[in-house]
Design a protein around this motif. Structure first.
Motif, PDB file in Angstrom:
ATOM      1  N   CYS A  14      -2.464  23.254 -21.719  1.00 12.71           N
ATOM      2  CA  CYS A  14      -2.552  22.862 -23.121  1.00 12.71           C
ATOM      3  C   CYS A  14      -3.169  23.997 -23.945  1.00 12.71           C
ATOM      4  CB  CYS A  14      -3.398  21.598 -23.270  1.00 12.71           C
ATOM      5  SG  CYS A  14      -2.796  20.215 -22.272  1.00 12.71           S
ATOM      6  N   SER A  15      -3.086  23.861 -25.264  1.00  8.01           N
ATOM      7  CA  SER A  15      -3.617  24.900 -26.144  1.00  8.01           C
ATOM      8  C   SER A  15      -5.138  25.004 -26.045  1.00  8.01           C
ATOM      9  CB  SER A  15      -3.206  24.620 -27.594  1.00  8.01           C
ATOM     10  OG  SER A  15      -3.690  23.337 -28.004  1.00  8.01           O
ATOM     11  N   ASN A  16      -5.807  23.937 -25.590  1.00 12.71           N
ATOM     12  CA  ASN A  16      -7.256  24.008 -25.406  1.00 12.71           C
ATOM     13  C   ASN A  16      -7.627  24.484 -24.004  1.00 12.71           C
ATOM     14  OD1 ASN A  16      -6.613  21.814 -23.852  1.00 12.71           O
ATOM     15  ND2 ASN A  16      -7.745  20.317 -25.059  1.00 12.71           N
ATOM     16  N   CYS A  17      -6.636  25.055 -23.289  1.00 16.10           N
ATOM     17  CA  CYS A  17      -6.813  25.660 -21.970  1.00 16.10           C
ATOM     18  C   CYS A  17      -6.998  24.650 -20.838  1.00 16.10           C
ATOM     19  CB  CYS A  17      -7.969  26.663 -21.950  1.00 16.10           C
ATOM     20  SG  CYS A  17      -7.669  28.075 -23.045  1.00 16.10           S
ATOM     21  N   ARG A  18      -6.878  23.367 -21.112  1.00 14.20           N
ATOM     22  CA  ARG A  18      -6.913  22.367 -20.051  1.00 14.20           C
ATOM     23  C   ARG A  18      -5.603  22.454 -19.272  1.00 14.20           C
ATOM     24  NH1 ARG A  18      -6.200  17.731 -21.784  1.00 14.20           N
ATOM     25  NH2 ARG A  18      -6.980  16.576 -20.002  1.00 14.20           N
ATOM     26  N   THR A  19      -5.675  22.322 -17.944  1.00 15.16           N
ATOM     27  CA  THR A  19      -4.469  22.360 -17.119  1.00 15.16           C
ATOM     28  C   THR A  19      -4.401  21.128 -16.227  1.00 15.16           C
ATOM     29  OG1 THR A  19      -5.544  23.566 -15.307  1.00 15.16           O
ATOM     30  CG2 THR A  19      -4.499  24.881 -17.057  1.00 15.16           C
ATOM     31  N   SER A  20      -3.183  20.774 -15.862  1.00 14.13           N
ATOM     32  CA  SER A  20      -2.967  19.707 -14.891  1.00 14.13           C
ATOM     33  C   SER A  20      -1.864  20.176 -13.950  1.00 14.13           C
ATOM     34  CB  SER A  20      -2.567  18.398 -15.577  1.00 14.13           C
ATOM     35  OG  SER A  20      -1.335  18.553 -16.263  1.00 14.13           O
ATOM     36  N   THR A  21      -1.962  19.782 -12.685  1.00 12.02           N
ATOM     37  CA  THR A  21      -0.986  20.200 -11.682  1.00 12.02           C
ATOM     38  C   THR A  21      -0.387  18.982 -10.995  1.00 12.02           C
ATOM     39  OG1 THR A  21      -2.161  22.268 -11.274  1.00 12.02           O
ATOM     40  CG2 THR A  21      -0.622  21.534  -9.579  1.00 12.02           C
ATOM     41  N   ASN A  22       0.940  18.958 -10.903  1.00 11.80           N
ATOM     42  CA  ASN A  22       1.655  17.923 -10.162  1.00 11.80           C
ATOM     43  C   ASN A  22       2.599  18.598  -9.177  1.00 11.80           C
ATOM     44  OD1 ASN A  22       0.716  15.422 -11.411  1.00 11.80           O
ATOM     45  ND2 ASN A  22       1.780  16.121 -13.239  1.00 11.80           N
ATOM     46  N   TRP A  23       3.010  17.829  -8.176  1.00  9.42           N
ATOM     47  CA  TRP A  23       3.969  18.333  -7.193  1.00  9.42           C
ATOM     48  C   TRP A  23       5.245  17.501  -7.264  1.00  9.42           C
ATOM     49  CZ3 TRP A  23       3.336  22.735  -4.417  1.00  9.42           C
ATOM     50  CH2 TRP A  23       2.043  23.291  -4.421  1.00  9.42           C
ATOM     51  N   ALA A  24       6.369  18.181  -7.184  1.00  8.18           N
ATOM     52  CA  ALA A  24       7.666  17.512  -7.246  1.00  8.18           C
ATOM     53  C   ALA A  24       8.554  18.026  -6.121  1.00  8.18           C
ATOM     54  CB  ALA A  24       8.330  17.768  -8.604  1.00  8.18           C
ATOM     55  N   THR A  25       9.632  17.310  -5.873  1.00  4.46           N
ATOM     56  CA  THR A  25      10.654  17.775  -4.939  1.00  4.46           C
ATOM     57  C   THR A  25      11.977  17.868  -5.688  1.00  4.46           C
ATOM     58  OG1 THR A  25      11.094  15.498  -4.226  1.00  4.46           O
ATOM     59  CG2 THR A  25       9.528  16.785  -2.913  1.00  4.46           C
TER      60      THR A  25
END
Length: 200
Positions: free
Chosen positions: A149-160
């Protein structure tokens, strides 16, 4: 009496200050800690985890002459598989297939077709017997999806994900592969420090 009046006024001011502080504190939200995600950038990092043949034809061709020969082979199978992915990938098939093509150098497609009205050609060197297989392979991938995000927050997900590819291989029946329109090759390992560009 004067001391009691002053003490009463001081106590009232303290109570009023405490009561008035609660709403102000509740409303005091640091904008930098907002849970909203503005102008997100999504990066996807792909790793091939498997490959299997789909509709395909295989066999052997022998060449007992001193010159190379070409043999036309009629297909016996028909199929039209399409690329698929789990919901966590948050992208259309066109987007993640383009990402796989660009980052892994594979010739996968959104959809691919073979029909039993087609023929394909097998080239055989002199004095050689080859085994061949031609048709569709289904490549499977693990995908790490990083959203910033623009506020530098990140989230990580895994997909196939999986995507089809028209593929052909020809091998010397007694030795290593000799030629193919899409020779077998190892897929590259994901980079230790993924690039900062996203395929969105």
């Amino acid at each position: 009496m004067m001391k009691k009046a002053v003490a009463g006024m001081f106590a009232g001011a303290v109570v009023a200050g405490v009561l008035g502080a609660a709403p102000a504190s509740a409303a005091d939200v640091d904008p930098g800690r907002s849970s909203d995600c503005y102008e997100p950038v999504t990066n996807r990092y792909y790793e091939q985890i498997g490959r299997e043949w789909g509709a395909s034809d295989s066999g052997t061709v022998s060449n007992g002459s001193g010159a190379s020969i070409s043999r036309a082979i009629a297909r016996t199978k028909s199929a039209t598989p399409s690329a698929t992915a789990s919901a966590e990938i948050s992208a259309t098939a066109e987007v993640f297939v383009a990402g796989i093509q660009a980052k892994l150098g594979l010739s996968v497609s959104v959809s691919a077709t073979v029909t039993n009205t087609e023929t394909f050609t097998v080239n055989v060197p002199a004095w050689t017997t080859v085994s061949y297989r031609d048709g569709l392979v289904d490549r499977r991938f693990s995908v790490r999806v990083v959203r910033t995000c623009s506020n530098c927050r990140t989230s990580t997900n895994w997909a196939t994900a999986s995507a089809p590819e028209r593929y052909s291989e020809v091998r010397d029946a007694l030795a290593a592969p000799v030629r193919g329109t899409a020779p077998l090759r190892p897929y590259p390992a994901p980079p230790p420090h993924p690039p900062a560009t996203g395929d969105r």
